[in-house]
Design an enzyme around this catalytic site. Structure first.
Site, PDB file in Angstrom:
ATOM      1  N   SER A   1     -14.367  -7.800  29.484  1.00 55.54           N
ATOM      2  CA  SER A   1     -13.059  -7.286  29.063  1.00 55.54           C
ATOM      3  C   SER A   1     -11.939  -8.168  29.584  1.00 55.54           C
ATOM      4  CB  SER A   1     -12.876  -5.855  29.561  1.00 55.54           C
ATOM      5  OG  SER A   1     -13.848  -5.037  28.985  1.00 55.54           O
TER       6      SER A   1
ATOM      7  N   ARG B   1     -25.803  -8.618  32.289  1.00 57.48           N
ATOM      8  CA  ARG B   1     -25.516  -9.883  31.598  1.00 57.48           C
ATOM      9  C   ARG B   1     -26.119 -11.032  32.391  1.00 57.48           C
ATOM     10  NH1 ARG B   1     -19.344  -9.152  31.731  1.00 57.48           N
ATOM     11  NH2 ARG B   1     -20.071  -8.296  33.711  1.00 57.48           N
TER      12      ARG B   1
ATOM     13  N   LYS C   1      -8.524  -0.677  39.488  1.00 54.52           N
ATOM     14  CA  LYS C   1      -8.536  -1.873  38.630  1.00 54.52           C
ATOM     15  C   LYS C   1      -7.213  -2.070  37.899  1.00 54.52           C
ATOM     16  CE  LYS C   1     -13.346  -2.825  37.814  1.00 54.52           C
ATOM     17  NZ  LYS C   1     -14.329  -3.247  36.813  1.00 54.52           N
TER      18      LYS C   1
ATOM     19  N   HIS D   1     -20.200  -4.225  25.082  1.00 52.72           N
ATOM     20  CA  HIS D   1     -20.403  -2.806  25.415  1.00 52.72           C
ATOM     21  C   HIS D   1     -21.077  -2.081  24.241  1.00 52.72           C
ATOM     22  CE1 HIS D   1     -16.581  -3.404  27.996  1.00 52.72           C
ATOM     23  NE2 HIS D   1     -17.589  -3.344  28.825  1.00 52.72           N
TER      24      HIS D   1
HETATM   25  N1  COA Z   1     -20.957  -6.549  27.802  1.00 51.91           N
HETATM   26  C1  COA Z   1     -19.744  -7.069  28.022  1.00 51.91           C
HETATM   27  N2  COA Z   1     -19.051  -6.872  29.132  1.00 51.91           N
HETATM   28  C2  COA Z   1     -19.594  -6.096  30.079  1.00 51.91           C
HETATM   29  C3  COA Z   1     -20.848  -5.518  29.926  1.00 51.91           C
HETATM   30  C4  COA Z   1     -21.545  -5.782  28.717  1.00 51.91           C
HETATM   31  N3  COA Z   1     -22.748  -5.288  28.508  1.00 51.91           N
HETATM   32  N4  COA Z   1     -21.137  -4.828  31.034  1.00 51.91           N
HETATM   33  C5  COA Z   1     -20.095  -4.948  31.855  1.00 51.91           C
HETATM   34  N5  COA Z   1     -19.158  -5.723  31.294  1.00 51.91           N
HETATM   35  C6  COA Z   1     -17.927  -6.188  31.921  1.00 51.91           C
HETATM   36  C7  COA Z   1     -16.741  -5.347  31.667  1.00 51.91           C
HETATM   37  O1  COA Z   1     -16.104  -5.727  30.489  1.00 51.91           O
HETATM   38  C8  COA Z   1     -15.912  -5.610  32.893  1.00 51.91           C
HETATM   39  O2  COA Z   1     -15.214  -6.809  32.719  1.00 51.91           O
HETATM   40  P1  COA Z   1     -13.950  -7.211  33.598  1.00 51.91           P
HETATM   41  O3  COA Z   1     -14.130  -6.681  34.993  1.00 51.91           O
HETATM   42  O4  COA Z   1     -13.976  -8.684  33.489  1.00 51.91           O
HETATM   43  O5  COA Z   1     -12.795  -6.596  32.910  1.00 51.91           O
HETATM   44  C9  COA Z   1     -16.919  -5.837  33.991  1.00 51.91           C
HETATM   45  O6  COA Z   1     -18.108  -6.163  33.325  1.00 51.91           O
HETATM   46  C10 COA Z   1     -17.084  -4.670  34.899  1.00 51.91           C
HETATM   47  O7  COA Z   1     -17.291  -3.552  34.085  1.00 51.91           O
HETATM   48  P2  COA Z   1     -16.687  -2.125  34.374  1.00 51.91           P
HETATM   49  O8  COA Z   1     -16.660  -1.419  33.112  1.00 51.91           O
HETATM   50  O9  COA Z   1     -15.459  -2.174  35.177  1.00 51.91           O
HETATM   51  O10 COA Z   1     -17.900  -1.528  35.115  1.00 51.91           O
HETATM   52  P3  COA Z   1     -18.413  -1.606  36.588  1.00 51.91           P
HETATM   53  O11 COA Z   1     -19.803  -2.118  36.492  1.00 51.91           O
HETATM   54  O12 COA Z   1     -17.472  -2.284  37.505  1.00 51.91           O
HETATM   55  O13 COA Z   1     -18.512  -0.058  36.921  1.00 51.91           O
HETATM   56  C11 COA Z   1     -18.059   2.249  36.774  1.00 51.91           C
HETATM   57  C12 COA Z   1     -17.568   0.853  36.455  1.00 51.91           C
HETATM   58  C13 COA Z   1     -17.163   3.208  36.096  1.00 51.91           C
HETATM   59  C14 COA Z   1     -19.488   2.433  36.269  1.00 51.91           C
HETATM   60  C15 COA Z   1     -18.077   2.434  38.304  1.00 51.91           C
HETATM   61  O14 COA Z   1     -16.888   1.906  38.848  1.00 51.91           O
HETATM   62  C16 COA Z   1     -18.195   3.893  38.662  1.00 51.91           C
HETATM   63  O15 COA Z   1     -19.283   4.432  38.626  1.00 51.91           O
HETATM   64  N6  COA Z   1     -17.041   4.522  38.973  1.00 51.91           N
HETATM   65  C17 COA Z   1     -16.953   5.928  39.308  1.00 51.91           C
HETATM   66  C18 COA Z   1     -16.836   6.146  40.823  1.00 51.91           C
HETATM   67  C19 COA Z   1     -18.193   6.043  41.440  1.00 51.91           C
HETATM   68  O16 COA Z   1     -19.068   6.835  41.196  1.00 51.91           O
HETATM   69  N7  COA Z   1     -18.369   5.003  42.261  1.00 51.91           N
HETATM   70  C20 COA Z   1     -19.627   4.738  42.906  1.00 51.91           C
HETATM   71  C21 COA Z   1     -19.672   5.374  44.239  1.00 51.91           C
HETATM   72  S1  COA Z   1     -18.451   4.753  45.342  1.00 51.91           S
END
Ligand code: COA
Length: 159
Positions: A128, A90, A41, A17
């Site tokens: 994570s 990734r 989550k 991140h």
């Molecule tokens: N390096 C390392 N790990 C990374 C990474 C990077 N560059 N990018 C993502 N990851 C990993 C995270 O560690 C996480 O790992 P895990 O699930 O194994 O614990 C995984 O990828 C997912 O990351 P997360 O942070 O949960 O992001 P996401 O891509 O699932 O999205 C939000 C999270 C907050 C961006 C998204 O849920 C959101 O926008 N939520 C708000 C509600 C909304 O607007 N929803 C859309 C309309 S319904």
């Protein structure tokens, strides 16, 4: 001022991140790290803990601030006056989900551009949940997370 949001659950923040945040900070004037509540989550760390760990990990970056949010990402981005959403990409497996999210967010707010930053090879398979699993099994996580995060994980999994 060009402002970007880098959203995620950050449960907890990793060097993967931080790589994305640092590189985003070189592209825009200000980066807002958006720490999502993500109740579905069932995060290990509370929203306050995740925000605090992210603040500590990014305190050396002058144009980065960290804010918690609950609700739609596009609403938060608008509230913050951001014009760009920056996400890390990734492995190829991220693509379909990210493509869907980017398309949905564009549908909801087409003034917001989603930009992807490719992870370098050493962080390609970092997540994570892998870090949480290693910590749960008492394996060192120092190469994946900053020292404050490693200590916080150790405290969570202390017998
Ligand atoms: N390096 C390392 N790990 C990374 C990474 C990077 N560059 N990018 C993502 N990851 C990993 C995270 O560690 C996480 O790992 P895990 O699930 O194994 O614990 C995984 O990828 C997912 O990351 P997360 O942070 O949960 O992001 P996401 O891509 O699932 O999205 C939000 C999270 C907050 C961006 C998204 O849920 C959101 O926008 N939520 C708000 C509600 C909304 O607007 N929803 C859309 C309309 S319904």
């Amino acid at each position: 001022m060009k402002r970007a949001v880098t959203p995620g659950t950050f449960d907890p923040i990793t060097y993967g991140h931080l790589d994305v945040i640092t590189r985003a900070a070189q592209l825009v004037d200000e980066v807002v790290v958006a720490v999502a509540a993500s109740p579905s989550k069932s995060p290990l760390f509370s929203l306050e803990e995740r925000t605090e760990l992210a603040r500590e990990a990014t305190k050396h970056l002058d144009n980065v601030r960290v804010e918690p949010f609950d609700g739609l990402l596009v609403d938060f981005a608008r509230e913050q006056g951001a014009s760009v959403i920056v996400k890390g990409l990734r492995a190829i497996t991220d693509f379909e989900y990210e493509f869907q999210m980017a398309a949905l967010n564009y549908q909801l707010a087409n003034e917001l551009e989603t930009v992807f930053i490719m992870s370098p090879p050493q962080y390609m398979y970092l997540s994570s949940s892998i870090v949480r699993e290693l910590a749960r099994l008492q394996s060192p996580v120092d190469q994946f997370v900053p020292p404050t995060v490693a200590s916080a994980l150790e405290r969570k999994f202390v017998d």
